[in-house]
Write a protein that holds these residues in place. Structure first.
Motif, short mmCIF file in Angstrom:
data_model
loop_
_atom_site.label_atom_id
_atom_site.label_comp_id
_atom_site.label_asym_id
_atom_site.label_seq_id
_atom_site.Cartn_x
_atom_site.Cartn_y
_atom_site.Cartn_z
N ASN A 74 -12.10 -21.64 27.97
CA ASN A 74 -11.21 -22.62 27.35
C ASN A 74 -10.25 -21.92 26.39
O ASN A 74 -10.55 -21.72 25.22
N ILE A 75 -9.09 -21.53 26.90
CA ILE A 75 -8.16 -20.71 26.11
C ILE A 75 -6.78 -21.34 26.03
O ILE A 75 -6.42 -22.19 26.84
N VAL A 76 -6.03 -20.88 25.04
CA VAL A 76 -4.63 -21.30 24.89
C VAL A 76 -3.82 -20.08 24.47
O VAL A 76 -4.29 -19.24 23.71
N ALA A 77 -2.60 -19.98 25.02
CA ALA A 77 -1.65 -18.95 24.56
C ALA A 77 -0.81 -19.59 23.46
O ALA A 77 0.03 -20.44 23.75
N TRP A 78 -1.06 -19.20 22.22
CA TRP A 78 -0.40 -19.89 21.10
C TRP A 78 0.85 -19.17 20.60
O TRP A 78 1.63 -19.74 19.84
N ASN A 79 1.04 -17.95 21.04
CA ASN A 79 2.27 -17.24 20.63
C ASN A 79 2.51 -16.07 21.58
O ASN A 79 1.59 -15.59 22.25
N SER A 80 3.74 -15.65 21.64
CA SER A 80 4.09 -14.42 22.36
C SER A 80 5.25 -13.77 21.63
O SER A 80 6.07 -14.46 21.02
N LEU A 81 5.28 -12.45 21.69
CA LEU A 81 6.29 -11.71 20.94
C LEU A 81 6.81 -10.52 21.74
O LEU A 81 6.05 -9.87 22.47
N ILE A 82 8.08 -10.23 21.57
CA ILE A 82 8.71 -9.06 22.18
C ILE A 82 8.79 -7.96 21.12
O ILE A 82 9.32 -8.18 20.03
N PHE A 83 8.26 -6.80 21.47
CA PHE A 83 8.36 -5.61 20.60
C PHE A 83 9.22 -4.57 21.32
O PHE A 83 8.73 -3.83 22.16
N LEU A 84 10.49 -4.56 20.97
CA LEU A 84 11.47 -3.69 21.63
C LEU A 84 11.94 -2.60 20.67
O LEU A 84 12.31 -2.90 19.52
N PHE A 196 9.50 -1.08 25.64
CA PHE A 196 9.46 -2.54 25.74
C PHE A 196 8.02 -2.98 25.96
O PHE A 196 7.44 -2.75 27.02
N LEU A 197 7.42 -3.60 24.93
CA LEU A 197 6.08 -4.18 25.03
C LEU A 197 6.16 -5.68 24.77
O LEU A 197 6.95 -6.13 23.91
N PHE A 198 5.36 -6.43 25.50
CA PHE A 198 5.32 -7.89 25.36
C PHE A 198 3.90 -8.29 24.98
O PHE A 198 2.95 -7.97 25.70
N SER A 199 3.75 -8.98 23.85
CA SER A 199 2.43 -9.35 23.34
C SER A 199 2.19 -10.85 23.49
O SER A 199 3.07 -11.66 23.23
N ILE A 200 0.95 -11.19 23.89
CA ILE A 200 0.53 -12.59 24.00
C ILE A 200 -0.70 -12.79 23.12
O ILE A 200 -1.65 -12.00 23.19
N ARG A 201 -0.70 -13.83 22.31
CA ARG A 201 -1.85 -14.18 21.48
C ARG A 201 -2.64 -15.30 22.17
O ARG A 201 -2.08 -16.39 22.40
N TYR A 202 -3.89 -15.04 22.50
CA TYR A 202 -4.75 -16.06 23.10
C TYR A 202 -5.83 -16.46 22.11
O TYR A 202 -6.40 -15.62 21.41
N LEU A 203 -6.13 -17.76 22.08
CA LEU A 203 -7.20 -18.30 21.24
C LEU A 203 -8.17 -19.13 22.08
O LEU A 203 -7.81 -19.64 23.14
N THR A 204 -9.37 -19.30 21.57
CA THR A 204 -10.33 -20.20 22.19
C THR A 204 -10.93 -21.10 21.11
O THR A 204 -10.89 -20.77 19.93
#
Length: 204
Positions: A74-84, A196-204
């Motif tokens: 049971n997860i949600v992606a609550w944020n994503s960020l670009i680190f360029l 170029f890195l792309f980050s995703i924050r997942y929570l449960t």
């Protein structure tokens, strides 16, 4: 088990290099045609709400399988960020723990960071201090225009801790999953290409 012991796992393949390179080229074309510094910053948070490629990545089955195996179904992606980091730029990420400012319960959140370019020591790859998620460090806000962190939060590492930093070398399409309390950061880009890195924050 490895994730909770060391605080991270890598490298894991999400998708092939051709797909990563296609995303990179399209994004760089978009980025280089922006007219102001403000525009170049404002689109980098919650990127999955703005870019089709980013929204597709957060649902990638290879990524979700790893995330679910660590924190549950049971997860949600609550944020994503670009680190360029542009070529030969002074952009860096100071060493910090995300949970210092997330203010969430331990072990309930993690970050997946996907390489959309090569991520190497030369171009300022992600660096992680193994097992540091088991300790809470004091943070200091230090303003620097080249710091990719908005607040400039920073941990002062000892010489021994600096020697223990792990360089997370990734090929395009590979990712690292790391604990919300792990100490991490990255140095400047000394290469002639974008990192170029792309980050995703997942929570449960």
């Amino acid at each position: 088990k490895e994730f909770f012991e060391k605080g991270f796992v890598y490298p894991i393949r999400a998708f092939n290099e051709n797909e990563a390179n296609y995303i990179k080229q399209n994004y760089i074309n978009f980025y280089e045609n922006l007219n102001s510094d403000r525009e170049k910053v404002e689109h980098k948070t919650k990127a999955h709400l703005l870019f089709d490629w980013a929204n597709k990545i957060i649902f990638d089955k290879n990524i979700l399988n790893v995330v679910k195996s660590i924190i549950g179904e049971n997860i949600v992606a609550w944020n994503s960020l670009i680190f360029l980091k542009p070529p030969n730029s002074k952009k860096f990420v100071s060493y910090h723990q995300d949970q210092n400012y997330w203010k969430i319960k331990m072990d309930k959140g993690l970050t997946v960071q996907i390489a959309l370019s090569k991520s190497t020591l030369e171009n300022g790859c992600l660096q992680i201090l193994p097992e540091s998620h088991k300790k809470n460090y004091d943070h200091f806000d230090k303003k620097d225009r080249n710091n990719l962190l908005a607040r400039g939060q920073e941990i002062i590492l000892s010489s021994d801790e600096n020697k223990k930093l792990k360089n997370i070398i990734l090929n395009p399409g590979e990712f690292c999953a790391f604990h919300g309390n792990i100490v991490h950061g990255s140095k400047i880009n000394n290469s002639n290409d974008y990192r170029f890195l792309f980050s995703i924050r997942y929570l449960t």
